[in-house]
Scaffold this motif. Structure first.
Motif, short mmCIF file in Angstrom:
data_model
loop_
_atom_site.label_atom_id
_atom_site.label_comp_id
_atom_site.label_asym_id
_atom_site.label_seq_id
_atom_site.Cartn_x
_atom_site.Cartn_y
_atom_site.Cartn_z
N PHE A 121 0.91 -1.17 0.07
CA PHE A 121 0.11 0.25 -0.06
C PHE A 121 0.96 1.26 0.05
CE2 PHE A 121 0.42 -1.81 4.23
CZ PHE A 121 0.97 -0.72 4.93
N GLY A 123 1.87 3.09 -2.20
CA GLY A 123 2.71 3.47 -3.45
C GLY A 123 3.82 2.49 -3.42
N ASP A 127 6.03 -1.94 -7.32
CA ASP A 127 7.19 -0.94 -7.32
C ASP A 127 8.27 -1.44 -8.65
OD1 ASP A 127 9.14 0.93 -7.14
OD2 ASP A 127 9.81 0.42 -5.18
N ARG A 209 -1.66 11.30 -1.41
CA ARG A 209 -2.10 10.40 -2.73
C ARG A 209 -1.79 9.10 -2.05
NH1 ARG A 209 1.73 12.23 -5.60
NH2 ARG A 209 3.49 11.04 -4.89
N CYS A 210 -0.90 8.87 -1.18
CA CYS A 210 -0.33 7.58 -0.72
C CYS A 210 -1.45 7.20 0.55
CB CYS A 210 1.01 7.64 0.20
SG CYS A 210 2.28 7.87 -0.99
N PHE A 213 -5.51 7.68 -1.66
CA PHE A 213 -5.52 7.03 -2.92
C PHE A 213 -4.76 5.66 -3.11
CE2 PHE A 213 -6.40 11.27 -3.40
CZ PHE A 213 -7.72 11.57 -3.99
N LYS A 214 -3.95 5.31 -2.43
CA LYS A 214 -3.10 4.08 -2.64
C LYS A 214 -3.21 3.27 -1.26
CE LYS A 214 0.10 5.74 -6.14
NZ LYS A 214 -0.40 4.78 -7.15
N LYS A 215 -4.33 3.32 -0.78
CA LYS A 215 -4.80 2.43 0.32
C LYS A 215 -4.04 2.32 1.72
CE LYS A 215 -5.59 -1.09 -3.43
NZ LYS A 215 -5.27 -2.71 -3.83
N SER A 227 2.65 6.39 4.88
CA SER A 227 2.21 7.78 4.01
C SER A 227 3.06 8.93 4.42
CB SER A 227 0.61 7.77 4.02
OG SER A 227 0.20 6.37 3.59
#
Length: 252
Positions: A121, A123, A127, A209-210, A213-215, A227
């Protein structure tokens, strides 16, 4: 087709033995470019059959490029000391599937671990990193931090690398600080300038965002901490850059 394993090291005695053992499953040689480690890295590497070349650290990309002439094979598997091929990537290489394509570089999905937990999660997954390439037409960039492989025809794979680079939040933050320093210096050397609002804006946007939007929000304290760390890195990188310009201005 024979493969050369290439690893850059500095004080990696805890991981380098297992790294070399894993590489030798698919490589017929392992080349270590060591930045004058003060622990047992060099001795362990030599005892495992690796060839060790010592070179003062030139930066991430240049250090890897320094090792390429010592590799006798065209195909290079360039892992970090705390990275290992997952079973699906071992299968891809052992079955020589890369020889049946026109691609000269392959990126793997990276499973990043915090201790024994996968961070999938904020981001951190997927990867993608290019770790397998043909040195005849692909090579590491000159970036001193977060180098990339410059290739003619790269391909993203759905197979994986296991990355055991983080054992605590303290270690993550320490790495982020180091990367932020290197990034800022690289941007400064390139003559890049940013406004005073840039660190704040980038830090806030990165965190949002992290986390949302990125769980990150669905993963408790780990999601919040990771995050925040991502936001901190985005902030401090540009804050350091501004500071470098202030110091340079005072000296002139």
């Amino acid at each position: 087709m024979a493969i050369s394993g290439l690893v850059i090291t500095f004080n990696e005695e805890k991981m380098i033995g297992a790294c070399i053992d894993a590489l030798l499953k698919v490589c017929d040689e392992v080349i270590i470019v060591d930045s004058y480690s003060t622990d047992g890295t060099v001795e362990i590497a030599k005892n495992r059959g690796a060839v060790v070349i010592q070179q003062k650290f030139l930066g991430d990309g240049p250090q890897r490029s320094f090792g390429l002439p010592y590799c006798k094979n065209d195909w290079i598997l360039n892992l970090d000391a705390d990275e290992f091929l997952d079973y699906d990537s071992v299968g891809f290489i052992q079955e020589k599937k890369y020889l049946n394509t026109a691609h000269d570089a392959f990126s793997f999905r990276v499973k990043n671990f915090l201790q024994d937990k996968i961070i999938d999660f904020a981001g951190w997954y997927p990867d993608h990193k290019i770790r397998f390439f043909n040195k005849e037409s692909a090579h590491p960039s000159s970036d001193k931090v977060h180098q990339k492989i410059i290739a003619t025809n790269p391909k993203k794979l759905k197979t994986h690398i296991l990355h055991y680079g983080s054992h605590s939040f303290f270690q993550i933050i320490a790495k982020k600080n180091q990367y932020a320093d290197w990034n800022a210096q690289q941007l400064f050397d390139q003559g890049k300038k940013v406004s005073s609002i840039k660190p704040i804006l980038n830090g806030v946007v990165s965190f949002i965002r992290c986390y949302f939007f990125k769980k990150g929000i669905f993963n408790g304290i780990d999601g919040l901490t990771i995050s925040l760390t991502q936001g901190y890195f985005s902030y401090i990188k540009y804050a350091n850059l501004i500071q470098l310009h202030k110091i340079s201005k005072k000296k002139s």
